[in-house]
Design an enzyme around this catalytic site. Structure first.
Site, PDB file in Angstrom:
ATOM      1  N   LYS A   1       6.547   5.608   2.499  1.00 47.45           N
ATOM      2  CA  LYS A   1       6.569   4.387   1.686  1.00 47.45           C
ATOM      3  C   LYS A   1       5.880   4.667   0.359  1.00 47.45           C
ATOM      4  O   LYS A   1       4.663   4.836   0.307  1.00 47.45           O
ATOM      5  CB  LYS A   1       5.867   3.220   2.373  1.00 47.45           C
ATOM      6  CG  LYS A   1       6.115   1.880   1.611  1.00 47.45           C
ATOM      7  CD  LYS A   1       5.088   0.819   1.915  1.00 47.45           C
ATOM      8  CE  LYS A   1       3.895   0.875   1.005  1.00 47.45           C
ATOM      9  NZ  LYS A   1       4.187   0.542  -0.420  1.00 47.45           N
TER      10      LYS A   1
ATOM     11  N   GLU B   1      -7.288   9.743   2.296  1.00 47.15           N
ATOM     12  CA  GLU B   1      -7.883  10.145   1.008  1.00 47.15           C
ATOM     13  C   GLU B   1      -8.063   8.859   0.226  1.00 47.15           C
ATOM     14  O   GLU B   1      -7.104   8.247  -0.227  1.00 47.15           O
ATOM     15  CB  GLU B   1      -6.992  11.144   0.282  1.00 47.15           C
ATOM     16  CG  GLU B   1      -7.690  11.866  -0.848  1.00 47.15           C
ATOM     17  CD  GLU B   1      -7.473  11.200  -2.187  1.00 47.15           C
ATOM     18  OE1 GLU B   1      -8.387  10.442  -2.613  1.00 47.15           O
ATOM     19  OE2 GLU B   1      -6.428  11.415  -2.803  1.00 47.15           O
TER      20      GLU B   1
ATOM     21  N   CYS C   1      -8.622   9.041  -8.438  1.00 48.85           N
ATOM     22  CA  CYS C   1      -9.605   8.821  -7.374  1.00 48.85           C
ATOM     23  C   CYS C   1     -10.857   9.663  -7.573  1.00 48.85           C
ATOM     24  O   CYS C   1     -11.947   9.261  -7.170  1.00 48.85           O
ATOM     25  CB  CYS C   1      -8.984   9.106  -6.016  1.00 48.85           C
ATOM     26  SG  CYS C   1      -8.197  10.732  -5.900  1.00 48.85           S
TER      27      CYS C   1
ATOM     28  N   GLU D   1     -15.562   1.186  -7.610  1.00 50.37           N
ATOM     29  CA  GLU D   1     -14.510   1.984  -8.238  1.00 50.37           C
ATOM     30  C   GLU D   1     -13.674   1.096  -9.151  1.00 50.37           C
ATOM     31  O   GLU D   1     -13.045   0.134  -8.704  1.00 50.37           O
ATOM     32  CB  GLU D   1     -13.619   2.619  -7.164  1.00 50.37           C
ATOM     33  CG  GLU D   1     -12.565   3.535  -7.749  1.00 50.37           C
ATOM     34  CD  GLU D   1     -11.699   4.187  -6.687  1.00 50.37           C
ATOM     35  OE1 GLU D   1     -11.343   5.364  -6.856  1.00 50.37           O
ATOM     36  OE2 GLU D   1     -11.382   3.514  -5.688  1.00 50.37           O
TER      37      GLU D   1
END
Length: 504
Positions: free
Chosen positions: A195, A271, A305, A402
């Site tokens: 996906k 991750e 990231c 973040e």
């Protein structure tokens, strides 16, 4: 190659070549098909917010259809039964085709994601091709071990593919993350259901078409665009998916892991997010340090990231460093990503754009000093100025959470012990870096910081031979190269009796 469906011409501007969107349907069992519901969703150009194309919207029913195709391809098809050499040949052909279609893929990536075209072409496509060739070369080198057991028995270990694997990929590096999941899973002999992110589905569908052209058997790779709460949730909870890989936020990663555990306890490689520290020591060359942090944070518009978003600068050089960092940030060129001089394109979509601006307002409200940037650029699209905050404190929101955007927090420290303690004072542990000319200082930091990747005097340097993954809430499991192939395989022990052997 599978036939093109529902072609959408892309509006041509002075900086963008003519190009046609070829693939907008689901790719299941080797064919492009409509969603069972008939639904579509719009994928948008982040430069303008305008519609690029309508894409078929997969949901749980389509995921189930794709899983059934992948299951049949695994249980009855040729892919897991081919020799590693034969699988490798198909994957090498796949890499060659991707390389031959570099321009089309790079245009699609920039159009859908907003990253500079030169980065898409010479960065992302190149990473995809090299990564695929790396795992293709490992396909015929997967082996176990033999063991001389205690008694009249011989033992051996055997690596076997899991079966049907699922992958949920993010929007910041759509092609690279696609191949980081797909390449090793296929090399190991698995079949797949993928996906892509709803913001960036176009390159995944194009890559699926190229896989078919390369000779991948029908059902071995299936791509189902859709939304997280429907298609993504269906992959995570599907009882007939045997292994799952997810790259995205920590919050969603927890949901994915819970769904995987509650269904069939499928193993998951995660991750996830990061809030990576960069330590600038007083002995560092200031110009080098500024170049490193500029790349660490502003690369890919901060949508990375591993972005180095917490910059710890030793107090003796803080003022000089800040002056140079601000000067360099002001020189970054923000604009149409198809123009070669542009370094920063738009953020991926309106949601992310607004989220970043809210973080900037939070930094101001909590007392951080806005040194440069902080504003949207233009009146169309999702552009934000490269932004730097000084006098940031550890408990401020911009230093803890973040942001996933071009917002740098600069903090002071006095001693290395203090810097290490503060660097580790975070829920995340994906990456970290230190800039110092003292190897003893650098080594002490690398052994002390809790992060999966640590750079010394550089940043955003990756290689397919190196393991990649995080500590703490940045996830677990490792990707890249042989590490990622083993993560897509189970290890079986086999014991055989030995009778009348003189070598017992």
């Amino acid at each position: 190659m599978a036939s093109a469906e529902n072609c959408f011409p892309v509006a041509n501007g002075p900086s963008q070549p003519n190009f046609t969107i070829k693939y907008t349907k689901l790719f299941i069992n080797g064919e492009f098909v409509d969603a069972i519901s008939g639904k579509t969703f719009e994928t948008l150009d982040p430069r303008t917010g305008e519609v690029i194309a309508a894409v078929a919207e997969g949901d749980a029913a389509d995921i189930d259809k794709a899983v059934r195709a992948a299951r049949q391809a695994f249980d009855e098809g040729p892919w897991p039964r081919m020799s590693g050499l034969a699988r490798g040949k198909v994957l090498f052909r796949y890499a060659d085709l991707i390389e031959q279609h570099t321009d089309e893929l790079a245009y699609l990536e920039t159009l859908d994601n907003g990253k500079p075209f030169l980065l898409s072409k010479y960065g992302d496509v190149d990473v995809v091709v090299k990564g695929l060739r790396n795992v293709a070369g490992w396909a015929d080198k997967i082996s176990g071990q033999t063991y001389k057991m205690d008694g009249p028995y011989q033992g051996m270990s055997l690596y076997e593919p899991y079966g049907v694997t699922g992958a949920i990929i993010p929007w910041n590096f759509p092609m690279a993350m696609f191949m980081m999941k797909v390449g090793p899973a296929l090399a190991a002999g698995n079949t797949m259901v993928v996906k892509p992110a709803e913001q960036t589905p176009l390159t995944a569908l194009y890559l699926a078409a190229l896989a078919k052209e390369a000779g991948l058997p029908d059902g071995a790779l299936n791509v189902v665009p859709g939304f997280g709460p429907t298609a993504g949730a269906a992959i995570a909870s599907h009882m007939d998916i045997n292994k799952l890989g997810f790259t995205g936020s920590t919050e969603v990663g927890k949901i994915v892991m819970e769904a995987a555990a509650k269904s069939n306890l499928k193993p998951v490689t995660l991750e996830l997010g990061g809030k990576s520290p960069v330590i600038i020591c007083e002995d560092a060359d200031l110009d080098v340090a500024v170049d490193i942090v500029n790349l660490a944070l502003f690369f890919n518009m901060g949508q990375c990231c591993t972005a180095g978003s917490r910059i710890f600068v030793q107090d003796t050089i803080y003022d000089a460093f800040v002056a140079k960092a601000v000067e360099k940030a002001k020189k970054r060129v923000v604009g149409d990503p198809f123009k070669p001089e542009v370094e920063d394109g738009p953020q991926v979509d309106e949601t992310q754009f607004k989220r970043i601006l809210e973080y900037i307002e939070s930094g101001k409200a909590e007392g951080a000093k806005l040194l440069t940037g902080g504003c949207a650029v233009g009146n169309k699209g999702y552009y934000i100025e490269p932004t730097i905050f000084g006098d940031v404190q550890d408990d401020m929101k911009i230093a803890r959470e973040e942001i996933f955007g071009p917002v740098m927090s600069v903090l002071k420290f006095k001693t290395l012990d203090e810097a290490i303690k503060r660097a580790n004072n975070t829920a995340y542990g994906l990456a970290a870096a230190i800039v110092s000319n003292d190897i003893d200082v650098a080594n002490r930091f690398t052994r002390s910081v809790r992060a999966g990747t640590v750079w010394i005097n550089c940043y955003h340097v990756y290689d397919h031979s190196l393991p990649f993954g995080g500590y703490k809430t940045s996830g677990f499991g490792r990707e890249q190269g042989l590490h990622s192939i083993h993560s897509h395989m189970q290890l079986k022990a086999i014991i055989t009796p030995l009778k009348d052997s003189p070598w017992l």
